[in-house]
Design a protein around this motif. Structure first.
Motif, PDB file in Angstrom:
ATOM      1  N   PHE A   1       0.830  -1.209   0.000  1.00 45.45           N
ATOM      2  CA  PHE A   1       0.000   0.000   0.000  1.00 45.45           C
ATOM      3  C   PHE A   1       0.864   1.259   0.000  1.00 45.45           C
ATOM      4  N   ASP A   2       1.979   1.209   0.695  1.00 47.87           N
ATOM      5  CA  ASP A   2       2.906   2.342   0.685  1.00 47.87           C
ATOM      6  C   ASP A   2       3.441   2.586  -0.723  1.00 47.87           C
ATOM      7  N   ALA A   3       3.789   1.509  -1.425  1.00 45.42           N
ATOM      8  CA  ALA A   3       4.293   1.657  -2.795  1.00 45.42           C
ATOM      9  C   ALA A   3       3.227   2.248  -3.697  1.00 45.42           C
ATOM     10  N   MET A   4       1.980   1.813  -3.560  1.00 47.75           N
ATOM     11  CA  MET A   4       0.893   2.357  -4.370  1.00 47.75           C
ATOM     12  C   MET A   4       0.734   3.854  -4.114  1.00 47.75           C
ATOM     13  N   HIS A   5       0.932   4.270  -2.873  1.00 50.69           N
ATOM     14  CA  HIS A   5       0.827   5.694  -2.529  1.00 50.69           C
ATOM     15  C   HIS A   5       1.997   6.490  -3.089  1.00 50.69           C
ATOM     16  N   ARG A   6       3.208   5.947  -2.989  1.00 53.59           N
ATOM     17  CA  ARG A   6       4.391   6.689  -3.446  1.00 53.59           C
ATOM     18  C   ARG A   6       4.489   6.755  -4.969  1.00 53.59           C
ATOM     19  N   TRP A   7       4.130   5.669  -5.659  1.00 50.93           N
ATOM     20  CA  TRP A   7       4.175   5.632  -7.125  1.00 50.93           C
ATOM     21  C   TRP A   7       2.813   6.050  -7.677  1.00 50.93           C
TER      22      TRP A   7
ATOM     23  N   GLY B   1     -14.825  -0.554   1.125  1.00 50.91           N
ATOM     24  CA  GLY B   1     -14.246   0.349   2.106  1.00 50.91           C
ATOM     25  C   GLY B   1     -13.591   1.539   1.447  1.00 50.91           C
ATOM     26  N   LEU B   2     -13.543   2.633   2.165  1.00 55.70           N
ATOM     27  CA  LEU B   2     -12.849   3.858   1.753  1.00 55.70           C
ATOM     28  C   LEU B   2     -11.890   4.218   2.876  1.00 55.70           C
ATOM     29  N   VAL B   3     -10.598   4.095   2.600  1.00 53.58           N
ATOM     30  CA  VAL B   3      -9.595   4.193   3.655  1.00 53.58           C
ATOM     31  C   VAL B   3      -8.598   5.297   3.323  1.00 53.58           C
ATOM     32  N   PRO B   4      -8.476   6.318   4.167  1.00 46.72           N
ATOM     33  CA  PRO B   4      -7.501   7.376   3.915  1.00 46.72           C
ATOM     34  C   PRO B   4      -6.085   6.836   4.062  1.00 46.72           C
ATOM     35  N   ILE B   5      -5.182   7.319   3.221  1.00 49.89           N
ATOM     36  CA  ILE B   5      -3.790   6.870   3.287  1.00 49.89           C
ATOM     37  C   ILE B   5      -2.884   8.074   3.071  1.00 49.89           C
ATOM     38  N   GLY B   6      -2.034   8.325   4.022  1.00 47.22           N
ATOM     39  CA  GLY B   6      -1.075   9.426   3.892  1.00 47.22           C
ATOM     40  C   GLY B   6      -1.545  10.740   4.468  1.00 47.22           C
TER      41      GLY B   6
ATOM     42  N   PHE C   1      -7.761   8.202  10.351  1.00 49.28           N
ATOM     43  CA  PHE C   1      -7.567   7.259  11.433  1.00 49.28           C
ATOM     44  C   PHE C   1      -7.673   7.986  12.771  1.00 49.28           C
ATOM     45  N   GLY C   2      -8.403   7.386  13.694  1.00 48.49           N
ATOM     46  CA  GLY C   2      -8.676   8.034  14.968  1.00 48.49           C
ATOM     47  C   GLY C   2      -9.917   8.898  14.926  1.00 48.49           C
ATOM     48  N   HIS C   3     -10.535   9.003  13.746  1.00 52.90           N
ATOM     49  CA  HIS C   3     -11.739   9.836  13.601  1.00 52.90           C
ATOM     50  C   HIS C   3     -12.842   8.985  12.954  1.00 52.90           C
ATOM     51  N   LEU C   4     -12.897   8.889  11.630  1.00 53.96           N
ATOM     52  CA  LEU C   4     -13.876   8.089  10.903  1.00 53.96           C
ATOM     53  C   LEU C   4     -13.195   7.441   9.706  1.00 53.96           C
TER      54      LEU C   4
ATOM     55  N   ARG D   1     -15.771  11.471  -4.599  1.00 51.71           N
ATOM     56  CA  ARG D   1     -14.999  12.715  -4.664  1.00 51.71           C
ATOM     57  C   ARG D   1     -14.145  12.787  -3.411  1.00 51.71           C
ATOM     58  N   THR D   2     -12.845  12.976  -3.602  1.00 48.98           N
ATOM     59  CA  THR D   2     -11.936  12.991  -2.455  1.00 48.98           C
ATOM     60  C   THR D   2     -10.951  14.147  -2.561  1.00 48.98           C
ATOM     61  N   SER D   3     -10.581  14.693  -1.428  1.00 53.04           N
ATOM     62  CA  SER D   3      -9.648  15.821  -1.403  1.00 53.04           C
ATOM     63  C   SER D   3      -8.193  15.371  -1.424  1.00 53.04           C
ATOM     64  N   HIS D   4      -7.938  14.114  -0.988  1.00 55.86           N
ATOM     65  CA  HIS D   4      -6.588  13.581  -0.876  1.00 55.86           C
ATOM     66  C   HIS D   4      -6.603  12.098  -1.279  1.00 55.86           C
ATOM     67  N   PRO D   5      -5.428  11.482  -1.481  1.00 55.03           N
ATOM     68  CA  PRO D   5      -5.398  10.078  -1.887  1.00 55.03           C
ATOM     69  C   PRO D   5      -6.205   9.189  -0.942  1.00 55.03           C
ATOM     70  N   LEU D   6      -6.976   8.277  -1.540  1.00 56.73           N
ATOM     71  CA  LEU D   6      -7.935   7.471  -0.797  1.00 56.73           C
ATOM     72  C   LEU D   6      -7.964   6.061  -1.383  1.00 56.73           C
ATOM     73  N   VAL D   7      -7.886   5.047  -0.546  1.00 55.36           N
ATOM     74  CA  VAL D   7      -7.965   3.662  -1.017  1.00 55.36           C
ATOM     75  C   VAL D   7      -9.427   3.246  -1.154  1.00 55.36           C
TER      76      VAL D   7
END
Length: 222
Positions: free
Chosen positions: A115-121, A157-162, A183-186, A201-207
Motif C-alpha cells: 500500500f505504501d508503494a501504491m501511494h508513493r508511485w 471500504g474507503l480508507v484514507p492513506i497518507g 484514522f482516529g476519527h472516521l 470525490r476525495t480531497s486527498h489520496p484514498l484507497v
C-alpha cells in the motif's frame, strides 16, 4: 471510469504470496508485460510455469530450481534501501497501469509495504489483487467506479492513506457528504455497494477496496 474487475493493465507484478492459479491466469491474459518480484517466481513456476518478462529483486527468496528455469530472465538488483516490489515497479516504470497480484496475503508488514508503494508511485494507476480482495488508490478529484455485481462487493471500504480526506460518495448504503475520513476519527469500512456505478470525490489520496468473488468469474469479461 475505474473498472477493477475488467482486469486490464499494461503491466503485472507477481509477489511472493499465496494466490490461486485461476486469478494468475486472468491477470496474465489481460496484461502485456509480466514481472515476478523475487520469490513471486516460485509461485508462477509452481502454479503454471509461465515465462515472465523478468524476475527482479535481490533474489534472496527465489529457489535455485526456479532460478535455473528462468535463467535468461533474472535481473538482480542489490539495493537494500528498496524492497523487491519497488524494484519491480521501477522495471515497469514506463507503464501507465500495473496490476499487483498477491497483495493481501502473507506478512502484514509486506502488505503495508504494498500500500505504501501504491501511494508513493501515484503517477501509475495500480490495482491490487488477491483471491478475496481488490483495491486501488483514488487520486484527489472525482472518480466513477464500475462495479461488476456478483464478482465484487457488496462490501467495500474507503480508507484514507497518507493524509486525512474530505469525501463525498454516491451509490453506497452509507454515503458520505463532505465528511472527513481519518484514522482516529472516521474510516468507512464495512460499507455496502448499492449501484452498478459508484461516484467518489476525495480531497486527498484514498484507497477504494471491495471484496472479490473469484469463484463467480464468467468465462469472458465485457
Amino acid at each position: 471510469m475505474i473498472d477493477l474487475c475488467g482486469f486490464q493493465s499494461e503491466g503485472l507484478i507477481i509477489l511472493n504470496s499465496v494466490f490461486s492459479g485461476q486469478l494468475l491466469d486472468v491477470l496474465w491474459q489481460n496484461t502485456r508485460r509480466r514481472v515476478c518480484a523475487d520469490g513471486g517466481a516460485n509461485r508462477v513456476f509452481d502454479l503454471r510455469r509461465y515465462t515472465p518478462d523478468a524476475v527482479v529483486g535481490d533474489l534472496d527468496s527465489i529457489r535455485s530450481d526456479v532460478t535455473d528455469f528462468y535463467a535468461d530472465r533474472i535481473f538482480r538488483v542489490a539495493d537494500q534501501d528498496r524492497n523487491d516490489l519497488d524494484k519491480a515497479i521501477d522495471y515497469l516504470r514506463d507503464a501507465k497501469s500495473i496490476a499487483i497480484l498477491g497483495a493481501f496475503r502473507g506478512r502484514f508488514d509486506q502488505v503495508m509495504a504494498t500500500f505504501d508503494a501504491m501511494h508513493r508511485w501515484n503517477e501509475i494507476s495500480m490495482r491490487l489483487y488477491g483471491d478475496e480482495n481488490v483495491a486501488t488508490l483514488l487520486a484527489p478529484g472525482i472518480h466513477t467506479i464500475r462495479v461488476r455485481a456478483g464478482i465484487e462487493g457488496p462490501h467495500c471500504g474507503l480508507v484514507p492513506i497518507g493524509a486525512p480526506c474530505v469525501v463525498s460518495t454516491e451509490g453506497l448504503e452509507w454515503n458520505l457528504n463532505n465528511q472527513r475520513l481519518e484514522f482516529g476519527h472516521l474510516v468507512s469500512t464495512s460499507n455496502l455497494i448499492r449501484s452498478d456505478t459508484v461516484t467518489v470525490r476525495t480531497s486527498h489520496p484514498l484507497v477504494w477496496t471491495t471484496e472479490f468473488h473469484l469463484d463467480r468469474l464468467p468465462t469472458s469479461l465485457g
